[in-house]
Scaffold this motif. Structure first.
Motif, PDB file in Angstrom:
ATOM      1  N   LYS A 391       0.854  -1.380  -0.099  1.00 22.06           N
ATOM      2  CA  LYS A 391      -0.044  -0.147  -0.009  1.00 22.06           C
ATOM      3  C   LYS A 391       0.943   1.064   0.038  1.00 22.06           C
ATOM      4  O   LYS A 391       1.603   1.620   1.046  1.00 22.06           O
ATOM      5  N   PHE A 392       0.727   2.211  -0.871  1.00 19.15           N
ATOM      6  CA  PHE A 392       1.368   3.487  -0.921  1.00 19.15           C
ATOM      7  C   PHE A 392       0.625   4.430   0.083  1.00 19.15           C
ATOM      8  O   PHE A 392      -0.578   4.538  -0.191  1.00 19.15           O
ATOM      9  N   ILE A 393       1.577   5.065   0.832  1.00 16.32           N
ATOM     10  CA  ILE A 393       1.031   5.889   1.554  1.00 16.32           C
ATOM     11  C   ILE A 393       1.101   7.486   1.252  1.00 16.32           C
ATOM     12  O   ILE A 393       0.201   8.239   1.171  1.00 16.32           O
ATOM     13  N   CYS A 394       2.338   7.711   1.170  1.00 12.10           N
ATOM     14  CA  CYS A 394       2.532   9.171   0.410  1.00 12.10           C
ATOM     15  C   CYS A 394       3.842   9.193  -0.129  1.00 12.10           C
ATOM     16  O   CYS A 394       4.734   8.231   0.124  1.00 12.10           O
ATOM     17  N   GLY A 395       4.268  10.495  -0.838  1.00 14.32           N
ATOM     18  CA  GLY A 395       5.733  10.369  -1.462  1.00 14.32           C
ATOM     19  C   GLY A 395       6.025  11.762  -1.665  1.00 14.32           C
ATOM     20  O   GLY A 395       5.175  12.623  -2.127  1.00 14.32           O
ATOM     21  N   GLY A 396       7.394  12.059  -2.070  1.00 13.39           N
ATOM     22  CA  GLY A 396       7.565  13.228  -2.462  1.00 13.39           C
ATOM     23  C   GLY A 396       9.171  13.598  -3.084  1.00 13.39           C
ATOM     24  O   GLY A 396       9.716  12.412  -3.221  1.00 13.39           O
ATOM     25  N   GLY A 401       7.523  18.895  -4.366  1.00 14.61           N
ATOM     26  CA  GLY A 401       6.375  18.268  -4.849  1.00 14.61           C
ATOM     27  C   GLY A 401       6.121  17.000  -3.753  1.00 14.61           C
ATOM     28  O   GLY A 401       6.949  16.375  -3.119  1.00 14.61           O
ATOM     29  N   PHE A 402       4.879  16.947  -3.506  1.00 14.46           N
ATOM     30  CA  PHE A 402       4.367  15.802  -2.653  1.00 14.46           C
ATOM     31  C   PHE A 402       2.967  15.472  -3.086  1.00 14.46           C
ATOM     32  O   PHE A 402       2.322  15.919  -3.668  1.00 14.46           O
ATOM     33  N   MET A 403       2.795  14.063  -2.665  1.00 20.34           N
ATOM     34  CA  MET A 403       1.292  13.573  -2.722  1.00 20.34           C
ATOM     35  C   MET A 403       0.846  12.711  -1.764  1.00 20.34           C
ATOM     36  O   MET A 403       1.704  12.215  -1.054  1.00 20.34           O
ATOM     37  N   THR A 404      -0.354  12.808  -1.382  1.00 18.47           N
ATOM     38  CA  THR A 404      -0.999  11.987  -0.274  1.00 18.47           C
ATOM     39  C   THR A 404      -1.796  11.223  -0.775  1.00 18.47           C
ATOM     40  O   THR A 404      -3.031  11.197  -1.341  1.00 18.47           O
ATOM     41  N   GLY A 405      -1.473   9.820  -0.607  1.00 18.86           N
ATOM     42  CA  GLY A 405      -2.259   8.650  -1.076  1.00 18.86           C
ATOM     43  C   GLY A 405      -2.233   8.362  -2.753  1.00 18.86           C
ATOM     44  O   GLY A 405      -1.396   9.206  -3.305  1.00 18.86           O
ATOM     45  N   ASP A 406      -2.929   7.755  -3.185  1.00 17.77           N
ATOM     46  CA  ASP A 406      -2.615   7.146  -4.619  1.00 17.77           C
ATOM     47  C   ASP A 406      -3.864   7.616  -5.533  1.00 17.77           C
ATOM     48  O   ASP A 406      -3.953   7.330  -6.933  1.00 17.77           O
ATOM     49  N   PHE A 407      -4.734   8.552  -4.972  1.00 13.93           N
ATOM     50  CA  PHE A 407      -5.837   8.996  -5.629  1.00 13.93           C
ATOM     51  C   PHE A 407      -5.515   9.944  -7.039  1.00 13.93           C
ATOM     52  O   PHE A 407      -5.930  10.081  -7.967  1.00 13.93           O
ATOM     53  N   VAL A 408      -4.401  10.530  -6.658  1.00 12.73           N
ATOM     54  CA  VAL A 408      -3.638  11.158  -7.879  1.00 12.73           C
ATOM     55  C   VAL A 408      -2.337  10.814  -7.870  1.00 12.73           C
ATOM     56  O   VAL A 408      -1.581  10.409  -6.877  1.00 12.73           O
ATOM     57  N   ARG A 409      -1.987  10.521  -9.204  1.00 13.15           N
ATOM     58  CA  ARG A 409      -0.554   9.725  -9.457  1.00 13.15           C
ATOM     59  C   ARG A 409       0.364  10.781  -9.913  1.00 13.15           C
ATOM     60  O   ARG A 409       1.206  10.578 -10.817  1.00 13.15           O
TER      61      ARG A 409
END
Length: 574
Positions: A391-396, A401-409
């Protein structure tokens, strides 16, 4: 044949009836005036880099224009028909505030519909992450956004997304490029069919904002007592961020009104890049008047965000990208842990040029930290590769740049802003600040500090100089940096890791080849050398580290790390 003759011959091809009268006139003017722009406009074909195709607008093969966009889109259309034969093919298109973006969006839509492809076209400017979200939400086969991110006003660009909502990666990107380069300008279908266009707008904004809230908010604490200043820096997020903040219950939001007006001239800033303090100066000035707790700005296409908070002296200070992402990542993982959602099959995403602090944060919370090449397309690929397994949680990444969850890729400022404001509200409700929260994190996992050094070299000769610099760093790596011996040399082009003390070279093929070098010294200093994929520059990412046990430790050691970065710069003759 000389290079000059070759360039002139390429230019003369654009005087044929394939090209419209306006283009032919502009090319003839370049030829007749013997303009130095002629060579730069035609000496090569515009390339796809880590951010897609990006360049200066104008006539020529090395410029962004109706024909280079048409060629890219015709190639994409050909590939879509190969991959989804017999299906109804749908492509979503968005565009930012830049000059010609709206017109380019319609050109791209026309080429697709002329090829029998249905298009979902935004009626007006929309952020890149909303496009990424829409591709998946509307079950599209691909997506396109017209943007040059934070580049100067004369630039525009073109990014392609696949059906998972992430930017194209191998093998799709290579196959699309093959189709693009085999497409002749005379074979581009420009006569579109408007019956195949579905216009989308505010209804889609609401769906996207709701998804941002669902994936980015954890606890409702003190939201109505947080003083926020927000600026879109003339970009696209005027359509989404104020709405999202209001809907989430952040009631004290002051907007930098002059900068909420969309404009491709970016009239109030030299550069619309939230990485640069000057871009947020108007917002920070407003923060002093309103006594704001947090200042947030976004870039023109709304995927990057800059965050400024009050430091230990109570002054508004811009955080760097790694600092922002450290705070966001630590908080999100802490919330997951408290909710009992961490099982050991979760991961966060990062990139090779981003701070290694994320390995330490991931280890603390019992999750994996996966690392890819520069660019969020590689984090998007991680999500796809491990879907159903981890499960992907977040990334940056370090470039804000940052993303919370995988609803946006892709990196997503809207969801990230909601999380950042929640953290600030929670800190304020507990009598502390975001900056002090950051120091507490450093006490737990170590103090890291980073610096980015850009060496700009424009034009054809500049590109050659950058190649020569990379060649020299590859063949003659430094033996010592900032007083510490170099222990490891990672070459992502050769896919090798050389351990100096063991005189041992290991294969490193878990990450695709890329023209990137990383040096690690014995004291943990990290220097990454990489030519930009979208701008005429070579970048040096420097990371230094130490340990701290108190706030006073932080105050004393941070200036030393800042000085160390200057020493690195001196040692590398930058």
């Amino acid at each position: 044949m000389s290079d000059t003759s070759s360039t002139l011959d390429k230019a003369k091809l654009w005087l044929s009836e394939t090209f419209d009268a306006e283009t032919r006139t502009a090319v003839q003017t370049l030829i007749d005036s013997n303009s130095p722009d002629l060579e730069d406009s035609f000496y090569r074909e515009l390339e796809f880099g880590t951010g897609g195709m990006r360049g200066v607008m104008g006539v020529g093969t090395n410029r962004l224009n109706k024909y280079t966009l048409g060629q890219a889109t015709q190639g994409l259309a050909n590939y879509l028909h190969q991959q989804f034969s017999g299906e109804e093919i749908k492509v979503a298109i968005a565009y930012d505030v830049r000059h010609n973006s709206k017109e380019f969006g319609k050109v791209v839509a026309d080429v697709l519909t002329a090829n029998g492809i249905k298009v979902l076209l935004f009626k007006n400017h929309r952020p890149t992450p909303e496009l990424s979200f829409t591709v998946r939400d509307k079950k599209c086969n691909a997506g396109i956004v017209l943007t040059a991110s934070h580049n100067p006003p004369e630039y525009n660009g073109y990014k392609v997304y696949w059906n998972d909502g992430a930017q194209i990666v191998p093998p799709d990107d290579e196959n699309i490029i093959r189709e693009v380069y085999s497409t002749k300008f005379e074979n581009i279908k420009f006569d579109g069919n408007d019956d195949l266009i579905e216009w989308i707008g505010e209804d889609q904004d609401d769906v996207y904002v709701d998804a941002c809230m669902e994936n980015s908010l954890y606890q409702d604490v003190g939201r109505d007592n947080l003083n926020i200043v927000f600026t879109s820096i003339h970009g696209t997020t005027y359509t989404t961020v104020p709405k999202a903040l209001k809907k989430a219950g952040f009631t004290k939001v002051d907007l930098v009104r002059e900068q909420m007006i969309p404009s491709g001239n970016f009239p109030t800033v030299d550069s619309p890049n939230p990485e640069e303090p000057a871009a947020l100066s108007m917002a920070m000035d407003l923060a002093e008047i309103t006594n704001a707790d947090i200042v947030i700005g976004t870039d023109p296409d709304g995927d990057r965000l800059g965050i400024a908070v009050r430091n230990l002296e109570g002054e508004i200070q811009l955080l760097n990208g790694n600092q922002c992402n450290t705070i966001l990542t630590y908080y999100i993982l802490d919330q997951w842990k408290k909710a009992g959602k961490i099982t050991g099959k979760e991961f966060i995403g990062s990139t090779i040029v981003t701070s290694d602090i994320f390995f330490d944060v991931a280890e603390k919370f019992g999750v994996d930290c996966k690392v890819g090449l520069t660019g969020f397309k590689w984090i998007g690929k991680m999500i796809r590769d491990f879907e159903g397994q981890e499960k992907f949680i977040c990334g940056g990444e370090e470039s804000f740049g940052f993303m919370t969850g995988d609803f946006v890729r892709d990196k997503d400022s809207c969801g990230s802003i909601l999380t950042a404001c929640e953290i600030a509200a929670w800190c304020k409700a507990n009598g502390t600040t975001v900056y002090q929260y950051m120091i507490d994190i450093y006490k737990e996992v170590g103090l890291y500090y980073e610096g980015l050094i850009n060496v700009v070299r424009k034009g054809r000769t500049g590109a050659e100089e950058i190649q020569e610099m990379m060649k020299n760093f590859r063949e003659n790596p430094p033996k010592e940096i900032a007083g510490s011996l170099v222990e490891e040399v990672k070459d992502f082009k050769e896919q090798t890791c050389f351990v100096v003390s063991k005189n041992e070279k290991k294969v490193m093929d878990d990450i695709p080849k890329s023209n990137v070098l990383i040096y690690y010294t014995q004291d943990g200093t990290k220097v990454c050398v990489r030519p930009s994929g979208t701008e005429p520059k070579i970048k040096f990412y420097v990371s230094v580290k130490d340990s701290i046990s108190s706030e006073q430790d932080f105050v004393e050691k941070l200036p030393r790390l800042e000085q160390k970065i200057q020493l690195v710069k001196k040692d590398l003759n930058l």
